[in-house]
Design a protein around this motif. Structure first.
Motif, PDB file in Angstrom:
ATOM      1  N   TYR A  11      42.376  39.422  39.922  1.00  0.00           N
ATOM      2  CA  TYR A  11      42.143  40.835  39.651  1.00  0.00           C
ATOM      3  C   TYR A  11      43.344  41.410  38.916  1.00  0.00           C
ATOM      4  N   VAL A  12      43.077  42.194  37.885  1.00  0.00           N
ATOM      5  CA  VAL A  12      44.123  42.904  37.139  1.00  0.00           C
ATOM      6  C   VAL A  12      44.000  44.382  37.464  1.00  0.00           C
ATOM      7  N   PRO A  13      44.974  44.958  38.181  1.00  0.00           N
ATOM      8  CA  PRO A  13      44.864  46.369  38.586  1.00  0.00           C
ATOM      9  C   PRO A  13      44.844  47.300  37.376  1.00  0.00           C
ATOM     10  N   GLY A 136      33.854  41.657  47.235  1.00  0.00           N
ATOM     11  CA  GLY A 136      34.302  42.764  46.403  1.00  0.00           C
ATOM     12  C   GLY A 136      34.898  42.293  45.086  1.00  0.00           C
ATOM     13  N   LEU A 137      35.583  41.150  45.104  1.00  0.00           N
ATOM     14  CA  LEU A 137      36.186  40.641  43.878  1.00  0.00           C
ATOM     15  C   LEU A 137      35.150  39.985  42.955  1.00  0.00           C
ATOM     16  N   ARG A 138      34.035  39.545  43.512  1.00  0.00           N
ATOM     17  CA  ARG A 138      32.965  38.985  42.673  1.00  0.00           C
ATOM     18  C   ARG A 138      32.295  40.073  41.846  1.00  0.00           C
ATOM     19  N   THR A 139      32.172  41.257  42.416  1.00  0.00           N
ATOM     20  CA  THR A 139      31.454  42.355  41.756  1.00  0.00           C
ATOM     21  C   THR A 139      32.389  43.536  41.559  1.00  0.00           C
ATOM     22  N   GLN A 140      33.323  43.399  40.631  1.00  0.00           N
ATOM     23  CA  GLN A 140      34.320  44.436  40.402  1.00  0.00           C
ATOM     24  C   GLN A 140      33.686  45.650  39.725  1.00  0.00           C
ATOM     25  N   THR A 141      34.060  46.837  40.232  1.00  0.00           N
ATOM     26  CA  THR A 141      33.505  48.089  39.728  1.00  0.00           C
ATOM     27  C   THR A 141      34.636  49.070  39.458  1.00  0.00           C
ATOM     28  N   ASP A 145      39.895  49.317  42.644  1.00  0.00           N
ATOM     29  CA  ASP A 145      41.287  49.574  43.036  1.00  0.00           C
ATOM     30  C   ASP A 145      41.359  50.269  44.389  1.00  0.00           C
ATOM     31  N   LEU A 146      40.528  51.272  44.576  1.00  0.00           N
ATOM     32  CA  LEU A 146      40.543  52.005  45.843  1.00  0.00           C
ATOM     33  C   LEU A 146      40.035  51.130  46.984  1.00  0.00           C
ATOM     34  N   LYS A 147      39.025  50.319  46.693  1.00  0.00           N
ATOM     35  CA  LYS A 147      38.485  49.432  47.730  1.00  0.00           C
ATOM     36  C   LYS A 147      39.500  48.365  48.136  1.00  0.00           C
TER      37      LYS A 147
END
Length: 278
Positions: A11-13, A136-141, A145-147
């Motif tokens: 993940y890239v913030p 959550g990382l599979r389906t990034q929205t 970031d908040l999640k």
């Protein structure tokens, strides 16, 4: 035997990460091959590894510890570290790399100054947490970031609860006596001799017990009790700050103001005015 990767996520913030949020940079679930080893002098963020089965070792600053099933280990990315699967019984691990401000201070608060391992009594809760993280990382929205910030907070809460259970189980009666007495009357002088007599242990023993089980020195613990007591009086009574400082056991108003500002971040007069709303 080769390694089996069940989950691997990156993940890239976004720029919202600059708002003091925690995040997860990488996460995965791995059945390691025998002897699989990773060595790093540095990496961004800290790796948190949970051993599901098998065994492995973690080395931090040259100190090696064995990690067994049901144990979690927190590896600081800002220090030389390595982790390796056992040659005879390679581990299966779930892991994540967290990033955020003041990670070193947070790590010490949760794990203690010297401990890197934590026994997880409720392993199913941690496995469920990892599976939710992977989802959550599979389906990034747009709100990932908040999640992720919420997810890291939940992980820390789970770890602190496990630490509390372990600490309560191991907590010596001498420490329990001292803590109960200090909570009951934080405004008392509480000299080193007073604490020794109450606990029935030497000053050196008491200090070690406080550091190990509470993460604070006796003085720091007492100061927190007194400041909490002072805040209550500041909001619920009309006593002056000088009266409150003496009522709560501070040697004089100057030291009360100094301690309050250092811990709370504002002078007591300003904090009182803001909280009362005047």
């Amino acid at each position: 035997m080769t390694a089996t990767i069940h989950e691997s996520h990156y993940y890239v913030p976004s720029s919202v990460h600059d708002m003091n949020l925690f995040t997860v940079l990488r996460a995965g679930w791995l059945d390691a091959a025998a002897g699989d080893t990773v060595r790093r002098a540095f990496c961004p963020g800290d790796d948190i590894i949970y051993c599901l089965s098998g065994k492995g070792t973690v080395t931090i600053d040259g100190t090696k510890v064995t990690v067994a099933p049901g144990q979690l280990v927190w590896m600081p990315g800002d220090r030389p570290h390595a982790h390796a699967a056992s040659d005879q019984d390679p581990w299966s691990v779930m892991w994540c790399r967290v990033q955020g401000r003041n990670l070193a201070a947070l790590r010490e608060r949760v794990m203690g100054k010297t401990e890197t391992r934590l026994a997880i009594k409720e392993g199913h809760s941690l496995v469920r947490w990892f599976n939710e993280l992977f989802g959550g990382l599979r389906t990034q929205t747009i709100d990932t970031d908040l999640k992720l910030n919420t997810a890291v907070s939940s992980l820390l809460e789970l770890m602190v609860e496990q630490k509390r259970i372990e600490t309560k189980r191991q907590s010596p009666r001498s420490l329990d006596r001292a803590v109960a007495a200090m909570r009951a009357d934080p405004s008392a002088p509480w000299t080193a001799a007073d604490i020794e007599e109450t606990a029935g242990a030497s000053a050196a023993q008491i200090r070690r017990l406080f550091q190990k089980h509470i993460g604070l020195t006796p003085r720091e613990f007492l100061r927190g009790l007194r400041l909490t007591m002072a805040q209550k009086l500041m909001l619920e009574t009309s006593q002056t700050l000088d009266e409150i400082s003496l009522h709560c056991g501070f040697s004089d108003p100057y030291h009360f103001s100094k301690d309050f500002r250092r811990v709370v971040g504002k002078p007591p007069s300003e904090w009182r005015r803001i909280e009362i709303g005047g």
